[in-house]
Design an enzyme around this catalytic site. Structure first.
Site, PDB file in Angstrom:
ATOM      1  N   CYS A 278       0.790  -1.244   0.000  1.00  0.00           N
ATOM      2  CA  CYS A 278       0.000   0.000   0.000  1.00  0.00           C
ATOM      3  C   CYS A 278       0.817   1.286   0.000  1.00  0.00           C
ATOM      4  O   CYS A 278       0.705   2.075  -0.933  1.00  0.00           O
ATOM      5  CB  CYS A 278      -0.942  -0.012   1.201  1.00  0.00           C
ATOM      6  SG  CYS A 278      -1.959  -1.481   1.234  1.00  0.00           S
TER       7      CYS A 278
HETATM    8  C1  UGA Z   1      -1.148   0.233   5.657  1.00  0.00           C
HETATM    9  C2  UGA Z   1      -1.952   1.145   6.584  1.00  0.00           C
HETATM   10  O1  UGA Z   1      -1.371   1.152   7.889  1.00  0.00           O
HETATM   11  C3  UGA Z   1      -3.411   0.663   6.677  1.00  0.00           C
HETATM   12  O2  UGA Z   1      -4.162   1.563   7.474  1.00  0.00           O
HETATM   13  C4  UGA Z   1      -4.004   0.636   5.256  1.00  0.00           C
HETATM   14  O3  UGA Z   1      -5.340   0.183   5.244  1.00  0.00           O
HETATM   15  C5  UGA Z   1      -3.166  -0.296   4.397  1.00  0.00           C
HETATM   16  O4  UGA Z   1      -1.804   0.173   4.373  1.00  0.00           O
HETATM   17  C6  UGA Z   1      -3.789  -0.291   3.027  1.00  0.00           C
HETATM   18  O5  UGA Z   1      -3.782   0.750   2.370  1.00  0.00           O
HETATM   19  O6  UGA Z   1      -4.421  -1.283   2.660  1.00  0.00           O
HETATM   20  P1  UGA Z   1       0.078  -2.127   5.948  1.00  0.00           P
HETATM   21  O7  UGA Z   1       0.551  -1.976   4.534  1.00  0.00           O
HETATM   22  O8  UGA Z   1      -0.448  -3.428   6.407  1.00  0.00           O
HETATM   23  O9  UGA Z   1      -1.070  -1.053   6.255  1.00  0.00           O
HETATM   24  O10 UGA Z   1       1.344  -1.806   6.840  1.00  0.00           O
HETATM   25  P2  UGA Z   1       1.749  -0.812   8.018  1.00  0.00           P
HETATM   26  O11 UGA Z   1       1.681  -1.483   9.307  1.00  0.00           O
HETATM   27  O12 UGA Z   1       1.067   0.472   7.878  1.00  0.00           O
HETATM   28  O13 UGA Z   1       3.298  -0.613   7.671  1.00  0.00           O
HETATM   29  C7  UGA Z   1       3.736  -0.100   6.410  1.00  0.00           C
HETATM   30  C8  UGA Z   1       5.238  -0.040   6.368  1.00  0.00           C
HETATM   31  O14 UGA Z   1       5.722   1.001   7.190  1.00  0.00           O
HETATM   32  C9  UGA Z   1       5.932  -1.331   6.861  1.00  0.00           C
HETATM   33  O15 UGA Z   1       7.039  -1.604   6.047  1.00  0.00           O
HETATM   34  C10 UGA Z   1       6.370  -0.967   8.266  1.00  0.00           C
HETATM   35  O16 UGA Z   1       7.470  -1.717   8.708  1.00  0.00           O
HETATM   36  C11 UGA Z   1       6.726   0.506   8.086  1.00  0.00           C
HETATM   37  N1  UGA Z   1       6.671   1.270   9.340  1.00  0.00           N
HETATM   38  C12 UGA Z   1       5.500   1.422   9.998  1.00  0.00           C
HETATM   39  C13 UGA Z   1       7.839   1.843   9.831  1.00  0.00           C
HETATM   40  O17 UGA Z   1       8.930   1.717   9.245  1.00  0.00           O
HETATM   41  N2  UGA Z   1       7.780   2.573  10.994  1.00  0.00           N
HETATM   42  C14 UGA Z   1       6.613   2.750  11.662  1.00  0.00           C
HETATM   43  O18 UGA Z   1       6.625   3.453  12.704  1.00  0.00           O
HETATM   44  C15 UGA Z   1       5.451   2.157  11.173  1.00  0.00           C
END
Ligand code: UGA
Length: 444
Positions: A278
């Site tokens: 995403c």
């Molecule tokens: C993300 C959004 O959080 C959801 O709300 C949304 O519905 C979804 O995309 C989508 O559009 O369908 P997701 O892709 O499952 O969800 O993953 P996240 O938990 O948001 O993490 C995204 C990336 O950011 C990961 O690589 C994670 O490791 C990274 N991240 C996240 C960080 O590097 N630091 C953080 O503090 C948080």
């Protein structure tokens, strides 16, 4: 088609189009919330597996929830999208919107789904509402989905059927929980009747709701993901600055920042960048869409640029610690885009591994659940079957993602390495447990 009895009043007959991460989770959640759900996909193999209660991807709690939903007998699966659309009161299109080379999104699946749904709606008699759940840029529901539906159904949106854009905010790893207990529901509608019809589906949920028009709902989804991605890139930029100044721990900085309620500490964890299906795709799509309409978003381009840089930072740290990487054995721990997921889409371990391979390193990867999927992305990487063999004789180890088990690692676990040089790219190892190893942490 509108149900008349009081028992059926709270329930609706729904059709889900696309049983990927979003569609399947919603099919299960809507069933468990009391609705009757028919989930469809053109992939016959996936449907056969789902009918047997086996999800086609890993998502914590999904298998149990799917089997529970099947036991209610209110959840069925088939490849017959047309019949599903014909018989439903509300139809949710949950098909993918992949990235093209230039960052723009490919709407082929969205358009094809709308056409097939419309064909099914042609022979339906009552009022139906179609909700787009796929992530699509502003104007897509009006300019792509609406004409495709109208043409193939022979009906008029707003008059004969309802049309909504209803974004999803599911996180991989907690998708079932997010669908069962959302923090908000956004419904953008072509008119009030459409919104009202869709609100009925969510009538049992108590979270805040927002009614908007179609374009605003589309933008809310992109704005949310772009803001969160920008938060992550901000934290990463801060980590790089902490390293440049030296002797500053970025976690302490963001913890203090996060106490300001205007900021909040979530999504400020520095690492090797954001991945997944995403954030990278959505930010790129918004940048490409903005440019196509005459505005090139500066901040979002910087968000992407920082994200490209982060894996390279880990390579630089590795070179600083062990010198040129040519011929050196480098272990990467964590191959999925984040801990708790088997998804390697846009995992930052991919550019990391590619950069290491380009430097002439022998790269070995280990992940608690990912293997072949990563090898397909970077065939030159050797996939280890366990942690010990991944680390055996390695010159350097880079921790890439945040699997909880990395937190348990101690210096002794790295004893099989040639030299215990460990780069913590996710700020997850416990410093005190790593005494005796040469630990380099991105962001101080
Ligand atoms: C993300 C959004 O959080 C959801 O709300 C949304 O519905 C979804 O995309 C989508 O559009 O369908 P997701 O892709 O499952 O969800 O993953 P996240 O938990 O948001 O993490 C995204 C990336 O950011 C990961 O690589 C994670 O490791 C990274 N991240 C996240 C960080 O590097 N630091 C953080 O503090 C948080």
């Amino acid at each position: 088609m509108i149900c008349r009895t009081s028992l059926r009043e709270a329930m609706a007959r729904l059709c889900i189009v696309g049983t990927g991460h979003v569609g399947l989770v919603y099919a299960v959640a809507f069933t468990l919330q009391g609705h009757e759900v028919h989930a469809t996909d053109v992939d016959a193999k996936a449907i056969a597996s789902l009918q047997k209660g086996t999800p086609t991807f890993y998502e914590p709690g999904l298998k149990e929830a799917l089997q529970k939903a099947l036991r209610t007998k209110r959840l069925t699966f088939s490849t017959d999208v047309k019949a599903g659309a014909r018989d439903a009161e509300a139809i949710f299109t949950c098909v993918g919107t992949p990235s093209r080379e230039d960052g723009s999104i490919d709407l082929a699946y969205v358009e094809a789904a709308a056409r097939t749904v419309g064909q099914g709606m042609r022979s339906a008699t009552g009022y139906q509402v179609v909700a787009v759940k796929s992530t699509v840029l502003p104007r897509t529901t009006e300019e792509v989905v609406r004409p495709a539906l109208e043409k193939s159904s022979g009906k008029k949106a707003g008059q004969d059927f309802g049309l909504c854009m209803n974004p999803e905010f599911l996180r991989e790893g907690s998708a079932v929980e997010d669908a069962m207990h959302p923090d908000r529901i956004v419904i953008g509608g072509i008119d009030a009747r459409s919104v009202k019809a869709l609100e009925r589906v969510y009538s049992k949920l108590t979270c805040p709701r927002m009614r908007t028009d179609l374009r605003t709902a589309e933008m809310i989804k992109y704005a949310t993901n772009s803001f969160l991605a920008t938060k992550v890139s901000f934290a990463n930029e801060l980590a790089n600055l902490c390293d440049a100044f030296g002797g500053i721990n970025v976690d302490t900085v963001v913890d203090a920042m996060g106490l300001d309620p205007r900021i909040n500490p979530r999504f400020l964890k520095a690492g090797l960048g954001f991945g997944g299906s995403c954030f990278p795709k959505d930010v790129r799509a918004l940048v490409a869409g903005g440019k196509a309409r005459g505005y090139g978003p500066r901040l979002l381009q910087a968000t992407l640029a920082v994200n490209e840089l982060q894996p390279i930072r880990a390579v630089e740290l590795a070179e600083k610690a062990v010198g040129p990487l040519k011929g050196k054995r480098v272990a990467i721990l964590g191959l999925s885009f984040k801990g708790g997921s088997d998804d390697v889409r846009e995992s930052r371990a991919i550019p990391l591994a590619k950069a290491l391979v380009r430097k002439g390193a022998k790269v070995v990867g280990y992940d608690p659940i990912v293997d072949e999927a990563f090898r397909r992305e970077v065939p030159k990487v050797e996939i280890a079957r366990d942690l010990t063999s991944a680390l055996a004789h390695a010159d350097v180890c880079i921790v890439h993602n945040d699997w909880p088990q990395w937190q348990e690692l101690r210096a002794a676990d790295f004893a099989g390495m040639k030299r215990m040089v460990v780069i913590d790219g996710r700020r997850i190892l416990r410093q005190e447990a790593m005494a005796g190893a040469e630990l380099l942490v991105l962001g101080g």
